[in-house]
Design a protein around this motif. Structure first.
Motif, PDB file in Angstrom:
ATOM      1  N   CYS A   1      14.693  46.227  55.681  1.00  0.00           N
ATOM      2  CA  CYS A   1      13.311  45.878  55.979  1.00  0.00           C
ATOM      3  C   CYS A   1      12.557  45.848  54.654  1.00  0.00           C
TER       4      CYS A   1
ATOM      5  N   SER B   1       9.501  46.627  54.064  1.00  0.00           N
ATOM      6  CA  SER B   1       8.442  47.627  53.919  1.00  0.00           C
ATOM      7  C   SER B   1       8.722  48.518  52.719  1.00  0.00           C
TER       8      SER B   1
ATOM      9  N   GLU C   1       1.594  48.712  53.000  1.00  0.00           N
ATOM     10  CA  GLU C   1       2.981  48.708  52.534  1.00  0.00           C
ATOM     11  C   GLU C   1       3.974  48.249  53.596  1.00  0.00           C
ATOM     12  N   ARG C   2       3.507  48.073  54.821  1.00  0.00           N
ATOM     13  CA  ARG C   2       4.408  47.688  55.914  1.00  0.00           C
ATOM     14  C   ARG C   2       4.650  46.190  55.934  1.00  0.00           C
ATOM     15  N   SER C   3       5.840  45.825  56.368  1.00  0.00           N
ATOM     16  CA  SER C   3       6.200  44.417  56.478  1.00  0.00           C
ATOM     17  C   SER C   3       7.239  44.257  57.571  1.00  0.00           C
ATOM     18  N   ASP C   4       7.183  43.130  58.259  1.00  0.00           N
ATOM     19  CA  ASP C   4       8.201  42.793  59.255  1.00  0.00           C
ATOM     20  C   ASP C   4       9.306  41.949  58.626  1.00  0.00           C
ATOM     21  N   ASP C   5       9.157  41.598  57.347  1.00  0.00           N
ATOM     22  CA  ASP C   5      10.152  40.779  56.660  1.00  0.00           C
ATOM     23  C   ASP C   5      11.415  41.574  56.374  1.00  0.00           C
TER      24      ASP C   5
ATOM     25  N   ARG D   1      13.975  37.073  50.608  1.00  0.00           N
ATOM     26  CA  ARG D   1      13.127  37.686  51.640  1.00  0.00           C
ATOM     27  C   ARG D   1      12.831  36.644  52.709  1.00  0.00           C
TER      28      ARG D   1
END
Length: 87
Positions: free
Chosen positions: A29, A31, A38-42, A58
């Motif tokens: 992930c 994040s 700082e969160r990401s769904d990528d 990414r």
């Protein structure tokens, strides 16, 4: 097929597409922490080459990241072969 089985199938298929000497080093992930900023769904897919060099890609989903990683290395490998033939 379970999610783990699908991911395993994608991993194996991606590894088979990589140029000789390259291997998938990870899929994670994107994040970088727990705060909202700082969160990401990528997802990030990483491969390591024969000389220890790394390439990462990414994408929005794990299958997209693995596919893009293989495509990038296939493209780089093709470009290197063309360069070697012309030089």
């Amino acid at each position: 097929m379970s999610d783990n089985e699908q991911l395993n199938t994608l991993w194996v298929a991606t590894q088979a597409r990589l140029p000789e000497g390259w291997s998938i080093d990870g899929l994670r992930c994107a994040s970088t922490g727990l705060s909202s900023a700082e969160r990401s769904d990528d997802w990030v897919a990483v491969a390591t080459g024969p000389g220890g060099e790394k390439r990462s890609v990414r994408a929005a989903a794990p299958d997209e990241a693995l596919d893009a990683l293989a495509a990038r290395l296939e493209s780089e490998g093709s470009a290197m072969r063309r360069s070697a033939r012309s030089g």
